[in-house]
Design an enzyme around this catalytic site. Structure first.
Site, PDB file in Angstrom:
ATOM      1  N   SER A   1      -4.675   2.929   9.210  1.00  0.00           N
ATOM      2  CA  SER A   1      -5.086   1.988  10.250  1.00  0.00           C
ATOM      3  C   SER A   1      -5.460   0.655   9.604  1.00  0.00           C
ATOM      4  CB  SER A   1      -6.250   2.574  11.052  1.00  0.00           C
ATOM      5  OG  SER A   1      -6.672   1.666  12.063  1.00  0.00           O
ATOM      6  N   SER A   2      -6.563   0.058  10.021  1.00  0.00           N
ATOM      7  CA  SER A   2      -6.977  -1.237   9.485  1.00  0.00           C
ATOM      8  C   SER A   2      -8.443  -1.481   9.799  1.00  0.00           C
ATOM      9  CB  SER A   2      -6.134  -2.359  10.102  1.00  0.00           C
ATOM     10  OG  SER A   2      -6.672  -3.631   9.785  1.00  0.00           O
TER      11      SER A   2
ATOM     12  N   TYR B   1      -2.339  -6.577  16.988  1.00  0.00           N
ATOM     13  CA  TYR B   1      -2.229  -5.665  15.848  1.00  0.00           C
ATOM     14  C   TYR B   1      -3.411  -4.709  15.820  1.00  0.00           C
ATOM     15  CZ  TYR B   1      -2.231  -4.226  10.908  1.00  0.00           C
ATOM     16  OH  TYR B   1      -2.251  -3.512   9.748  1.00  0.00           O
TER      17      TYR B   1
ATOM     18  N   THR C   1      -1.406  -7.380  -1.727  1.00  0.00           N
ATOM     19  CA  THR C   1      -0.109  -6.713  -1.720  1.00  0.00           C
ATOM     20  C   THR C   1       1.029  -7.632  -2.130  1.00  0.00           C
ATOM     21  OG1 THR C   1       0.154  -7.226   0.634  1.00  0.00           O
ATOM     22  CG2 THR C   1      -0.789  -5.071   0.074  1.00  0.00           C
TER      23      THR C   1
ATOM     24  N   ILE D   1       0.833  -1.199   0.000  1.00  0.00           N
ATOM     25  CA  ILE D   1       0.000   0.000   0.000  1.00  0.00           C
ATOM     26  C   ILE D   1       0.870   1.253   0.000  1.00  0.00           C
ATOM     27  CG2 ILE D   1      -1.612   1.361   1.390  1.00  0.00           C
ATOM     28  CD1 ILE D   1      -2.927  -1.286   2.231  1.00  0.00           C
TER      29      ILE D   1
ATOM     30  N   LYS E   1      -3.621  -0.502  16.051  1.00  0.00           N
ATOM     31  CA  LYS E   1      -4.274   0.336  15.051  1.00  0.00           C
ATOM     32  C   LYS E   1      -5.410   1.144  15.670  1.00  0.00           C
ATOM     33  CE  LYS E   1      -1.859  -0.550  11.383  1.00  0.00           C
ATOM     34  NZ  LYS E   1      -1.082   0.544  10.730  1.00  0.00           N
TER      35      LYS E   1
ATOM     36  N   ASN F   1       2.275   5.107   7.190  1.00  0.00           N
ATOM     37  CA  ASN F   1       1.809   3.831   6.659  1.00  0.00           C
ATOM     38  C   ASN F   1       2.560   2.632   7.242  1.00  0.00           C
ATOM     39  OD1 ASN F   1       0.704   1.930   4.423  1.00  0.00           O
ATOM     40  ND2 ASN F   1       2.916   1.839   4.155  1.00  0.00           N
TER      41      ASN F   1
END
Length: 253
Positions: A146-147, A160, A195, A18, A164, A97
């Protein structure tokens, strides 16, 4: 003339995935982009080469995040690269990022992994913003990645997701600090995004991810990069302190 002509940008973790897509998009719109990487210099150079082949401007800057002296190293290289090309260290756009992820059973989580995730995913972005404050131009942009996992339960990704979730707090709390200078700060929440990771070779997993999306396809890095580029542009001048869902409708109930 692109929407970002005359702007300068730092995109952390932009040697691949990304981050690379974001760096390329910002450069396509005219920004001079600092391509940050941790260890894969070759990948960072590839990103710079891709940008330059398309007529854009970029340079690579190295720093390992989440360790003592990370912000000093990154901003030292950034300031040097910007001065060489623009004569000043002024920064228009900061995209946080870079991140690390450790997934697995909760029972296998270790304090070392926990501390590393917070150091890279939360502490580094906070202090990068702090360091950037005197360099950010009027009308600048801060965009944190973020996510969608902060909204979607997944026990294997709890640490994780926690990091975030903490990252998302920066935008609403710093928007009023940055606002008087015309600087906006927002958060983008990508969903499962292709990705190049090995797990994308699993057809069953791809099908499962596809079904989660309201648009019935998997996300591509360019999908997220376009959202980030919009937030970096003048068209998004009235958006700040917000979180933008870029999951392709995967979070729609």
């Amino acid at each position: 003339m692109g929407r970002l002509t005359g702007k300068t940008a730092l995109v952390t973790g932009s040697s691949r995935g990304i981050g690379r897509a974001v760096a390329v998009r910002l450069a396509e719109q005219g920004a001079l982009v600092a391509v940050h990487y941790t260890s894969n210099e070759e990948a960072a150079r590839e990103t710079v080469t891709t940008i330059e082949k398309d007529g854009g401007s970029a340079f690579a800057v190295r720093a390992e995040l989440g360790v003592p002296g990370d912000v000093d190293e990154l901003f030292g290289g950034l300031a040097e690269g910007l001065r060489e090309r623009t004569g000043t260290s002024g920064l228009s756009i900061l995209v946080n990022n870079a991140a690390v992820k450790v997934a697995g059973p909760v029972e296998d989580a270790t304090p070392e992994d926990f501390d590393r995730l917070y150091a890279v995913n939360v502490k580094a972005p906070f202090f990068l913003i702090q360091r950037a404050l005197p360099h950010l131009s009027e009308g600048g942009r801060v965009i944190n990645i973020s996510s969608g996992l902060t909204r979607l339960g997944d026990p294997s990704s709890v640490t994780y997701a926690m990091t975030k979730g903490a990252l998302e707090q920066l935008a609403p709390h710093l928007a009023k600090l940055l606002g008087p200078r015309g600087i906006t700060i927002n958060t983008v929440l990508p969903g499962a995004t292709r990705t190049g990771a090995a797990f994308w070779e699993d057809p069953a997993l791809v099908e499962e991810i596809t079904e989660m999306s309201a648009l019935k396809r998997v996300g591509e890095a360019g999908d997220v990069a376009d959202v980030v580029t919009f937030l970096a542009s003048d068209e998004a001048r009235w958006i700040t302190g917000s979180s933008v869902d870029a999951t392709g409708g995967s979070l729609v109930a």
